[in-house]
Design a protein around this motif. Structure first.
Motif, PDB file in Angstrom:
ATOM      1  N   TRP A  52       2.907  14.176  55.418  1.00  0.00           N
ATOM      2  CA  TRP A  52       2.963  13.947  56.863  1.00  0.00           C
ATOM      3  C   TRP A  52       3.360  12.515  57.144  1.00  0.00           C
ATOM      4  CZ3 TRP A  52       2.846  17.703  60.278  1.00  0.00           C
ATOM      5  CH2 TRP A  52       2.169  18.877  59.994  1.00  0.00           C
ATOM      6  N   HIS A  53       4.201  12.344  58.145  1.00  0.00           N
ATOM      7  CA  HIS A  53       4.591  11.029  58.678  1.00  0.00           C
ATOM      8  C   HIS A  53       4.122  11.036  60.134  1.00  0.00           C
ATOM      9  CE1 HIS A  53       7.291   7.450  58.771  1.00  0.00           C
ATOM     10  NE2 HIS A  53       7.301   7.739  60.062  1.00  0.00           N
ATOM     11  N   ILE A  54       3.093  10.231  60.426  1.00  0.00           N
ATOM     12  CA  ILE A  54       2.460  10.238  61.746  1.00  0.00           C
ATOM     13  C   ILE A  54       2.695   8.877  62.390  1.00  0.00           C
ATOM     14  CG2 ILE A  54       0.285  10.555  62.990  1.00  0.00           C
ATOM     15  CD1 ILE A  54      -0.710  11.946  60.294  1.00  0.00           C
ATOM     16  N   HIS A  60       2.653   2.372  65.002  1.00  0.00           N
ATOM     17  CA  HIS A  60       1.913   2.350  63.735  1.00  0.00           C
ATOM     18  C   HIS A  60       2.153   3.670  63.004  1.00  0.00           C
ATOM     19  CE1 HIS A  60      -1.731   3.092  61.258  1.00  0.00           C
ATOM     20  NE2 HIS A  60      -1.445   1.866  60.859  1.00  0.00           N
ATOM     21  N   VAL A  61       2.518   3.571  61.729  1.00  0.00           N
ATOM     22  CA  VAL A  61       2.833   4.757  60.928  1.00  0.00           C
ATOM     23  C   VAL A  61       1.746   4.983  59.885  1.00  0.00           C
ATOM     24  CG1 VAL A  61       4.455   5.740  59.242  1.00  0.00           C
ATOM     25  CG2 VAL A  61       5.319   4.517  61.248  1.00  0.00           C
ATOM     26  N   GLN A  62       1.350   6.232  59.772  1.00  0.00           N
ATOM     27  CA  GLN A  62       0.426   6.646  58.724  1.00  0.00           C
ATOM     28  C   GLN A  62       1.108   7.744  57.923  1.00  0.00           C
ATOM     29  OE1 GLN A  62      -3.246   8.341  60.175  1.00  0.00           O
ATOM     30  NE2 GLN A  62      -4.117   8.515  58.140  1.00  0.00           N
ATOM     31  N   GLU A  63       1.082   7.626  56.597  1.00  0.00           N
ATOM     32  CA  GLU A  63       1.632   8.663  55.735  1.00  0.00           C
ATOM     33  C   GLU A  63       0.488   9.341  55.000  1.00  0.00           C
ATOM     34  OE1 GLU A  63       6.008   7.547  54.421  1.00  0.00           O
ATOM     35  OE2 GLU A  63       4.551   6.092  53.656  1.00  0.00           O
ATOM     36  N   VAL A  64       0.528  10.661  54.977  1.00  0.00           N
ATOM     37  CA  VAL A  64      -0.520  11.446  54.326  1.00  0.00           C
ATOM     38  C   VAL A  64       0.150  12.365  53.310  1.00  0.00           C
ATOM     39  CG1 VAL A  64      -2.370  13.130  54.674  1.00  0.00           C
ATOM     40  CG2 VAL A  64      -1.939  11.387  56.411  1.00  0.00           C
ATOM     41  N   ARG A  65      -0.325  12.289  52.073  1.00  0.00           N
ATOM     42  CA  ARG A  65       0.172  13.154  51.002  1.00  0.00           C
ATOM     43  C   ARG A  65      -1.021  13.817  50.334  1.00  0.00           C
ATOM     44  NH1 ARG A  65       5.358  10.891  49.921  1.00  0.00           N
ATOM     45  NH2 ARG A  65       5.457   8.756  50.669  1.00  0.00           N
ATOM     46  N   GLY A  66      -0.828  15.023  49.848  1.00  0.00           N
ATOM     47  CA  GLY A  66      -1.922  15.665  49.137  1.00  0.00           C
ATOM     48  C   GLY A  66      -1.544  17.042  48.643  1.00  0.00           C
ATOM     49  N   GLU A  67      -2.419  17.567  47.791  1.00  0.00           N
ATOM     50  CA  GLU A  67      -2.213  18.913  47.271  1.00  0.00           C
ATOM     51  C   GLU A  67      -2.561  19.940  48.339  1.00  0.00           C
ATOM     52  OE1 GLU A  67      -4.251  19.654  43.639  1.00  0.00           O
ATOM     53  OE2 GLU A  67      -3.244  18.028  42.575  1.00  0.00           O
ATOM     54  N   MET A  97       4.102  13.771  64.964  1.00  0.00           N
ATOM     55  CA  MET A  97       3.917  14.125  63.557  1.00  0.00           C
ATOM     56  C   MET A  97       5.142  14.887  63.078  1.00  0.00           C
ATOM     57  SD  MET A  97      -0.062  15.458  63.451  1.00  0.00           S
ATOM     58  CE  MET A  97      -0.050  15.700  61.668  1.00  0.00           C
ATOM     59  N   VAL A  98       5.523  14.637  61.837  1.00  0.00           N
ATOM     60  CA  VAL A  98       6.610  15.364  61.192  1.00  0.00           C
ATOM     61  C   VAL A  98       6.303  15.350  59.696  1.00  0.00           C
ATOM     62  CG1 VAL A  98       8.134  13.346  60.915  1.00  0.00           C
ATOM     63  CG2 VAL A  98       9.128  15.651  61.060  1.00  0.00           C
ATOM     64  N   PRO A 116       8.329  20.974  61.477  1.00  0.00           N
ATOM     65  CA  PRO A 116       9.007  20.422  62.648  1.00  0.00           C
ATOM     66  C   PRO A 116       8.247  19.226  63.232  1.00  0.00           C
ATOM     67  CG  PRO A 116       7.831  22.406  63.266  1.00  0.00           C
ATOM     68  CD  PRO A 116       7.739  22.295  61.761  1.00  0.00           C
ATOM     69  N   ALA A 117       8.981  18.283  63.781  1.00  0.00           N
ATOM     70  CA  ALA A 117       8.347  17.179  64.506  1.00  0.00           C
ATOM     71  C   ALA A 117       7.671  17.764  65.733  1.00  0.00           C
ATOM     72  CB  ALA A 117       9.389  16.150  64.911  1.00  0.00           C
ATOM     73  N   PHE A 118       6.431  17.325  65.982  1.00  0.00           N
ATOM     74  CA  PHE A 118       5.764  17.761  67.201  1.00  0.00           C
ATOM     75  C   PHE A 118       5.031  16.599  67.836  1.00  0.00           C
ATOM     76  CE2 PHE A 118       3.052  19.131  63.667  1.00  0.00           C
ATOM     77  CZ  PHE A 118       1.792  18.683  64.007  1.00  0.00           C
ATOM     78  N   SER A 119       4.998  16.655  69.157  1.00  0.00           N
ATOM     79  CA  SER A 119       4.454  15.574  69.966  1.00  0.00           C
ATOM     80  C   SER A 119       2.967  15.774  70.224  1.00  0.00           C
ATOM     81  CB  SER A 119       5.220  15.525  71.290  1.00  0.00           C
ATOM     82  OG  SER A 119       4.830  14.412  72.049  1.00  0.00           O
ATOM     83  N   LEU A 120       2.231  14.686  70.159  1.00  0.00           N
ATOM     84  CA  LEU A 120       0.807  14.669  70.485  1.00  0.00           C
ATOM     85  C   LEU A 120       0.670  13.877  71.773  1.00  0.00           C
ATOM     86  CD1 LEU A 120      -0.473  13.713  66.920  1.00  0.00           C
ATOM     87  CD2 LEU A 120      -0.305  16.015  67.893  1.00  0.00           C
ATOM     88  N   ASP A 121       0.295  14.529  72.844  1.00  0.00           N
ATOM     89  CA  ASP A 121       0.201  13.883  74.158  1.00  0.00           C
ATOM     90  C   ASP A 121      -1.058  14.325  74.858  1.00  0.00           C
ATOM     91  OD1 ASP A 121       2.889  12.539  74.340  1.00  0.00           O
ATOM     92  OD2 ASP A 121       3.553  14.618  74.051  1.00  0.00           O
ATOM     93  N   VAL A 122      -1.767  13.358  75.447  1.00  0.00           N
ATOM     94  CA  VAL A 122      -2.934  13.684  76.264  1.00  0.00           C
ATOM     95  C   VAL A 122      -2.430  14.393  77.529  1.00  0.00           C
ATOM     96  CG1 VAL A 122      -4.795  12.708  77.657  1.00  0.00           C
ATOM     97  CG2 VAL A 122      -4.295  11.763  75.395  1.00  0.00           C
TER      98      VAL A 122
END
Length: 130
Positions: A52-54, A60-67, A97-98, A116-122
């Motif tokens: 994940w690329h958030i 600010h970018v956070q990358e998440v990798r995992g099994e 997020m994508v 797919p890229a998706f938007s997180l919006d309040v």
């Protein structure tokens, strides 16, 4: 709903804001997202890992990798679907997020499929392109 298809494997994402778990006054915003993966290919595949690329509204970018996903590495036969729900906290009221899943094909070959890229919006907040 957001949708991507790679090598006849469809990934759909549906985010939703979680006000009960968020504390906007403290800069804590939480979303759930449901992912559905449908194998429309003629081959059996297995999801082995995720990336994940958030990006939040501040850049600010956070990358998440995992099994696997949510502790599982599902096997999808032709025509099968697999759904799971997870969450994402941000320090801003919007983000994006994508990502991608790494799959193993029937002969052991690995390949990536797009999330797919998706938007997180309040809800109710001004829409912002992230």
């Amino acid at each position: 709903m957001y949708r991507a298809v790679t090598q006849s494997i469809e990934v759909c994402a549906e985010p939703s804001y979680l006000p009960a778990q968020s504390e906007p006054e403290s800069g804590h915003f939480v979303w759930a997202y449901q992912i559905t993966i449908t194998n429309n290919s003629p081959e059996t595949v297995q999801l082995v890992s995720r990336y994940w690329h958030i990006t939040d509204a501040s850049g600010h970018v956070q990358e998440v990798r995992g099994e696997g996903v949510v502790g599982e590495q599902p096997v999808l036969k032709p025509g099968d679907s697999y759904s799971y729900t997870s969450g994402c906290p941000l320090s801003t009221p919007s983000g994006i997020m994508v990502g991608r899943y790494t799959m193993r094909g029937p002969r052991g070959a690995f390949f990536d499929i797009d999330i797919p890229a998706f938007s997180l919006d309040v809800p109710g907040a001004a829409m912002r392109l992230n």
